[in-house]
Design a protein around this motif. Structure first.
Motif, short mmCIF file in Angstrom:
data_model
loop_
_atom_site.label_atom_id
_atom_site.label_comp_id
_atom_site.label_asym_id
_atom_site.label_seq_id
_atom_site.Cartn_x
_atom_site.Cartn_y
_atom_site.Cartn_z
N VAL A 198 0.91 -1.39 -0.04
CA VAL A 198 -0.16 -0.20 -0.09
C VAL A 198 0.97 1.16 0.00
N TRP A 199 0.76 2.21 -0.88
CA TRP A 199 1.46 3.39 -0.89
C TRP A 199 1.25 4.65 -0.40
N TRP A 200 0.07 4.52 0.27
CA TRP A 200 -0.41 5.70 1.09
C TRP A 200 0.66 6.33 2.13
N PRO A 201 1.47 5.49 2.64
CA PRO A 201 2.23 6.25 3.66
C PRO A 201 3.48 6.98 2.84
N MET A 202 3.50 7.07 1.43
CA MET A 202 4.44 7.75 0.89
C MET A 202 4.10 9.34 0.92
N PHE A 203 2.85 9.71 1.37
CA PHE A 203 2.45 10.96 1.34
C PHE A 203 3.43 11.63 2.50
N VAL A 204 4.17 11.09 3.49
CA VAL A 204 5.00 11.65 4.53
C VAL A 204 6.31 12.43 3.69
N VAL A 205 6.46 12.10 2.63
CA VAL A 205 7.45 12.71 1.94
C VAL A 205 7.22 14.46 1.99
N TYR A 242 8.57 15.83 4.78
CA TYR A 242 10.08 16.06 4.66
C TYR A 242 10.52 17.24 4.07
N PHE A 243 9.64 17.75 2.92
CA PHE A 243 9.98 18.89 2.25
C PHE A 243 9.52 20.19 3.00
N LEU A 244 8.35 19.95 3.47
CA LEU A 244 7.96 21.10 4.32
C LEU A 244 8.51 21.41 5.53
N SER A 245 9.31 20.44 6.09
CA SER A 245 9.81 20.66 7.70
C SER A 245 10.84 21.82 7.69
N PRO A 246 11.84 21.68 6.77
CA PRO A 246 12.87 22.70 7.06
C PRO A 246 12.88 24.18 6.54
N ILE A 247 11.60 24.32 6.18
CA ILE A 247 11.33 25.68 5.25
C ILE A 247 11.01 26.72 6.45
N PRO A 248 10.04 26.54 7.53
CA PRO A 248 9.87 27.57 8.69
C PRO A 248 11.44 27.67 9.33
N THR A 249 12.26 26.94 9.60
CA THR A 249 13.34 27.04 10.03
C THR A 249 14.38 27.97 9.23
N MET A 250 14.19 27.87 7.74
CA MET A 250 15.34 28.73 6.98
C MET A 250 14.56 29.97 6.98
N ILE A 251 13.22 30.17 7.06
CA ILE A 251 12.57 31.42 7.09
C ILE A 251 12.75 32.22 8.47
N THR A 264 7.38 21.98 14.51
CA THR A 264 7.26 20.83 15.37
C THR A 264 5.67 20.26 14.87
N ALA A 265 4.84 21.15 14.42
CA ALA A 265 3.35 20.63 13.85
C ALA A 265 3.75 19.77 12.73
N ILE A 266 4.47 20.08 11.97
CA ILE A 266 4.81 19.46 10.58
C ILE A 266 5.45 18.12 11.03
N VAL A 267 6.55 17.97 11.99
CA VAL A 267 6.92 16.75 12.37
C VAL A 267 6.19 15.84 12.94
N ILE A 273 14.97 10.25 8.95
CA ILE A 273 15.07 11.43 7.81
C ILE A 273 15.10 12.84 8.74
N PHE A 274 14.37 12.80 9.83
CA PHE A 274 14.50 14.04 10.44
C PHE A 274 15.55 14.31 11.36
N VAL A 275 16.28 13.16 11.71
CA VAL A 275 17.64 13.25 12.26
C VAL A 275 18.56 13.66 11.20
N THR A 276 18.48 13.36 9.92
CA THR A 276 19.17 13.66 8.72
C THR A 276 18.97 15.29 8.68
N ILE A 277 17.94 15.90 8.45
CA ILE A 277 17.60 17.02 8.55
C ILE A 277 18.20 18.16 9.61
#
Length: 131
Positions: A32-39, A42-51, A74-77, A108-112
């Protein structure tokens, strides 16, 4: 500046996390490929920190912008960890797939986090915000 070893570590961790995510989706007993939506998380989580780091004053330890961006990050993670649990509770995916996705999320979040640690130290002259 961060060396080649840190880049190799980040690449290894990112590929390990994505492998765990794909295993949670593609193994024959899950399929089942529904969990791929967490990707998207992954792209959204660093954006607020960069801003926050781009537009906040460097001498301030706390500001409204920094605190708001920390809250949004934190909400995104937490959403990326909550989505597989909700899918597993509704029997859309199996609990084993949820475990793989959770493990992949952790890696992935440890990597970020390590990306921000390696590339935003004060003694380095590297500015990721100029990208």
């Amino acid at each position: 500046m961060a060396g080649i070893r840190s880049l190799i570590l980040l690449a290894f961790l990112a590929s390990s996390g994505v492998t765990l995510l794909i295993l949670g989706c593609a193994l024959q007993q899950y399929n089942v490929w529904w969990p791929m939506f967490v990707v998207t998380f992954y792209f959204l989580s660093p954006i607020p920190t960069m801003i926050a780091r781009r537009f906040s004053d460097s001498d301030e330890r706390s500001s409204v912008l920094l605190e708001t961006c920390t809250f949004v990050t934190t909400a995104i993670v937490l959403s990326s960890f909550g989505l597989p649990v909700v899918l597993a509770r509704k029997n859309v995916i199996q609990w084993g797939a949820c475990g793989f996705v959770m493990a992949g999320n952790s890696v992935i979040f440890v990597t970020i986090f390590l990306f921000f640690y390696f590339f935003t130290r004060e003694e380095d002259s590297f500015e990721y915000s100029t990208w």
